[in-house]
Design an enzyme around this catalytic site. Structure first.
Site, PDB file in Angstrom:
ATOM      1  N   ASN A   9      39.575 -10.390  19.892  1.00 15.58           N
ATOM      2  CA  ASN A   9      39.696 -11.249  21.066  1.00 15.58           C
ATOM      3  C   ASN A   9      41.168 -11.264  21.445  1.00 15.58           C
ATOM      4  O   ASN A   9      41.975 -11.912  20.775  1.00 15.58           O
ATOM      5  CB  ASN A   9      39.193 -12.666  20.736  1.00 15.58           C
ATOM      6  CG  ASN A   9      39.425 -13.638  21.879  1.00 15.58           C
ATOM      7  OD1 ASN A   9      39.812 -13.232  22.976  1.00 15.58           O
ATOM      8  ND2 ASN A   9      39.187 -14.917  21.626  1.00 15.58           N
ATOM      9  N   TRP A  10      41.480 -10.539  22.493  1.00 16.79           N
ATOM     10  CA  TRP A  10      42.895 -10.424  22.881  1.00 16.79           C
ATOM     11  C   TRP A  10      43.433 -11.705  23.513  1.00 16.79           C
ATOM     12  O   TRP A  10      44.635 -11.842  23.699  1.00 16.79           O
ATOM     13  CB  TRP A  10      43.074  -9.260  23.862  1.00 16.79           C
ATOM     14  CG  TRP A  10      42.920  -7.887  23.263  1.00 16.79           C
ATOM     15  CD1 TRP A  10      42.567  -7.575  21.973  1.00 16.79           C
ATOM     16  CD2 TRP A  10      43.131  -6.637  23.938  1.00 16.79           C
ATOM     17  NE1 TRP A  10      42.542  -6.202  21.807  1.00 16.79           N
ATOM     18  CE2 TRP A  10      42.878  -5.605  23.001  1.00 16.79           C
ATOM     19  CE3 TRP A  10      43.502  -6.285  25.236  1.00 16.79           C
ATOM     20  CZ2 TRP A  10      42.989  -4.244  23.338  1.00 16.79           C
ATOM     21  CZ3 TRP A  10      43.606  -4.940  25.571  1.00 16.79           C
ATOM     22  CH2 TRP A  10      43.353  -3.931  24.622  1.00 16.79           C
ATOM     23  N   LYS A  11      42.510 -12.600  23.900  1.00 18.23           N
ATOM     24  CA  LYS A  11      42.913 -13.827  24.599  1.00 18.23           C
ATOM     25  C   LYS A  11      43.773 -13.451  25.817  1.00 18.23           C
ATOM     26  O   LYS A  11      43.556 -12.388  26.407  1.00 18.23           O
ATOM     27  CB  LYS A  11      43.617 -14.797  23.640  1.00 18.23           C
ATOM     28  CG  LYS A  11      42.757 -15.040  22.391  1.00 18.23           C
ATOM     29  CD  LYS A  11      43.193 -16.216  21.553  1.00 18.23           C
ATOM     30  CE  LYS A  11      42.261 -16.353  20.355  1.00 18.23           C
ATOM     31  NZ  LYS A  11      42.541 -17.557  19.557  1.00 18.23           N
ATOM     32  N   HIS A  94      34.053 -20.142  23.535  1.00 21.20           N
ATOM     33  CA  HIS A  94      35.213 -20.179  22.624  1.00 21.20           C
ATOM     34  C   HIS A  94      35.812 -21.589  22.650  1.00 21.20           C
ATOM     35  O   HIS A  94      35.813 -22.250  23.689  1.00 21.20           O
ATOM     36  CB  HIS A  94      36.247 -19.138  23.054  1.00 21.20           C
ATOM     37  CG  HIS A  94      37.309 -18.928  22.026  1.00 21.20           C
ATOM     38  ND1 HIS A  94      38.361 -19.815  21.861  1.00 21.20           N
ATOM     39  CD2 HIS A  94      37.465 -17.967  21.091  1.00 21.20           C
ATOM     40  CE1 HIS A  94      39.128 -19.384  20.865  1.00 21.20           C
ATOM     41  NE2 HIS A  94      38.606 -18.269  20.376  1.00 21.20           N
ATOM     42  N   GLU A 165      33.979 -20.297  14.187  1.00 16.96           N
ATOM     43  CA  GLU A 165      35.437 -20.346  14.275  1.00 16.96           C
ATOM     44  C   GLU A 165      35.904 -21.791  14.100  1.00 16.96           C
ATOM     45  O   GLU A 165      35.945 -22.552  15.079  1.00 16.96           O
ATOM     46  CB  GLU A 165      35.903 -19.835  15.648  1.00 16.96           C
ATOM     47  CG  GLU A 165      35.559 -18.381  15.907  1.00 16.96           C
ATOM     48  CD  GLU A 165      36.538 -17.741  16.881  1.00 16.96           C
ATOM     49  OE1 GLU A 165      37.013 -16.645  16.566  1.00 16.96           O
ATOM     50  OE2 GLU A 165      36.861 -18.335  17.914  1.00 16.96           O
ATOM     51  N   GLY A 171      44.613 -19.386  15.024  1.00 12.37           N
ATOM     52  CA  GLY A 171      46.021 -19.236  15.387  1.00 12.37           C
ATOM     53  C   GLY A 171      46.986 -19.989  14.488  1.00 12.37           C
ATOM     54  O   GLY A 171      48.165 -20.105  14.795  1.00 12.37           O
ATOM     55  N   SER A 209      42.221 -16.942  11.981  1.00 13.85           N
ATOM     56  CA  SER A 209      43.252 -16.371  11.108  1.00 13.85           C
ATOM     57  C   SER A 209      42.717 -15.301  10.166  1.00 13.85           C
ATOM     58  O   SER A 209      43.230 -15.133   9.051  1.00 13.85           O
ATOM     59  CB  SER A 209      43.983 -17.476  10.329  1.00 13.85           C
ATOM     60  OG  SER A 209      44.654 -18.353  11.224  1.00 13.85           O
ATOM     61  N   GLY A 230      41.678 -12.728  16.436  1.00 17.72           N
ATOM     62  CA  GLY A 230      42.640 -12.996  17.498  1.00 17.72           C
ATOM     63  C   GLY A 230      43.939 -12.243  17.285  1.00 17.72           C
ATOM     64  O   GLY A 230      44.049 -11.052  17.564  1.00 17.72           O
ATOM     65  N   GLY A 231      44.935 -12.923  16.746  1.00 15.70           N
ATOM     66  CA  GLY A 231      46.279 -12.360  16.614  1.00 15.70           C
ATOM     67  C   GLY A 231      46.332 -10.983  15.959  1.00 15.70           C
ATOM     68  O   GLY A 231      47.049 -10.088  16.435  1.00 15.70           O
TER      69      GLY A 231
HETATM   70  P1  13P Z   1      43.250 -15.957  15.366  1.00 14.75           P
HETATM   71  O1  13P Z   1      42.685 -14.774  14.639  1.00 14.75           O
HETATM   72  O2  13P Z   1      44.511 -15.659  16.106  1.00 14.75           O
HETATM   73  O3  13P Z   1      43.304 -17.160  14.506  1.00 14.75           O
HETATM   74  O4  13P Z   1      42.186 -16.305  16.553  1.00 14.75           O
HETATM   75  C1  13P Z   1      40.852 -16.408  16.228  1.00 14.75           C
HETATM   76  C2  13P Z   1      40.063 -16.536  17.468  1.00 14.75           C
HETATM   77  O5  13P Z   1      40.122 -17.539  18.160  1.00 14.75           O
HETATM   78  C3  13P Z   1      39.227 -15.395  17.862  1.00 14.75           C
HETATM   79  O6  13P Z   1      38.370 -15.723  18.895  1.00 14.75           O
END
Ligand code: 13P
Length: 247
Positions: A9-11, A94, A165, A171, A209, A230-231
């Site tokens: 998920n690149w956000k 989300h 999640e 994050g 994370s 995410g990250g």
């Molecule tokens: P992180 O992996 O950055 O914690 O984000 C998780 C997330 O929200 C994926 O949708």
């Protein structure tokens, strides 16, 4: 055995140049993975990413979808529009959309229905906040969130992907432990089993994370069928390491 799914998920990250470098890095290292792989990109980049991923083992996903099909809904993107760009998955509900855009359980359920109606696989996110966990309400919260989706979608529920999640893990660098995640996944699996005889084929992803260091232990748990990342999905080498751990 069902294949796991690793979805990035690149956000709200990326640029034309950064996307190209990231996808080229992924494509050069991904080979023939044991799992399914997807990247959920900002919608303005769907066309670019569709072109870069054409014919590859990496599927394309969106980060949201409208609950409407067409009409006067400024800023919204319908599932049939996403389909035109080869989108296979859409993240729905989300926690960042629930928190910053007021998405309710009911809205999330309708979005899931709309996505399924267009042949897009929704990745339905559920998860508790830190306050809810500390109040002992984790089960109650995730079951309420999933129940709304089950209620509206009935037997079609076997076509969804669910992502657990925990909001406190997103994050923050503070992942749930494999045991904590498995515990909630088992609850979700039981709830799905009560709703459909096909619950075993539904993929339950963990997100929050997940990184190159902890992915293998999370993915080894019985009811963890993949990750929503995410990250760590923004760094080709880290994402490739997570993909390699999903056997
Ligand atoms: P992180 O992996 O950055 O914690 O984000 C998780 C997330 O929200 C994926 O949708």
């Amino acid at each position: 055995m069902k294949k796991k799914l690793i979805a990035g998920n690149w956000k709200m990250n990326g640029s034309l140049d950064a996307n190209e470098a990231l996808l080229k890095g992924l494509l050069s290292g991904v080979g023939q993975p044991a799992c399914q792989v997807a990247v959920c990109v900002p919608s303005v980049y769907l066309g670019q990413c569709q072109a870069l991923l054409a014919g590859s083992v990496i599927d394309l996903g969106a980060q949201d979808v409208s609950s409407h099909e067409v009409g006067a809904y400024t800023g919204e993107i319908s599932p049939s529009m996403l389909k035109e760009f080869g989108v296979r998955y859409a993240i729905v509900g989300h926690s960042e959309r629930r928190q910053y855009h007021g998405e309710t359980d009911g809205m999330v359920a309708t979005k899931v229905q709309r996505a399924l109606g267009s042949g897009i696989t929704p990745i339905v996110c559920v998860g508790e906040s830190l306050a809810e966990r500390e109040a002992g309400k984790t089960e109650e919260v995730v079951k309420r969130q999933l129940a709304a989706v089950i209620h509206v979608n009935g037997h079609c529920i076997s076509e969804i992907v669910v992502a657990y999640e925990p909001v406190w893990a997103i994050g923050t660098g503070l992942s749930a432990t494999a045991e904590q995640a498995q515990q909630v996944h088992a609850v979700l699996r039981a709830q799905l089993k009560a709703a459909t005889s096909n619950a075993d084929r539904i993929k339950l992803l963990y997100g929050g994370s997940m990184n190159a260091g902890n992915a293998a232990s999370l993915l080894a748990m019985q009811d963890i069928d993949g990750g929503l990342v995410g990250g760590a999905a923004l760094k080709a080498q880290d994402f490739l390491t997570i993909i390699a751990a999903a056997v």
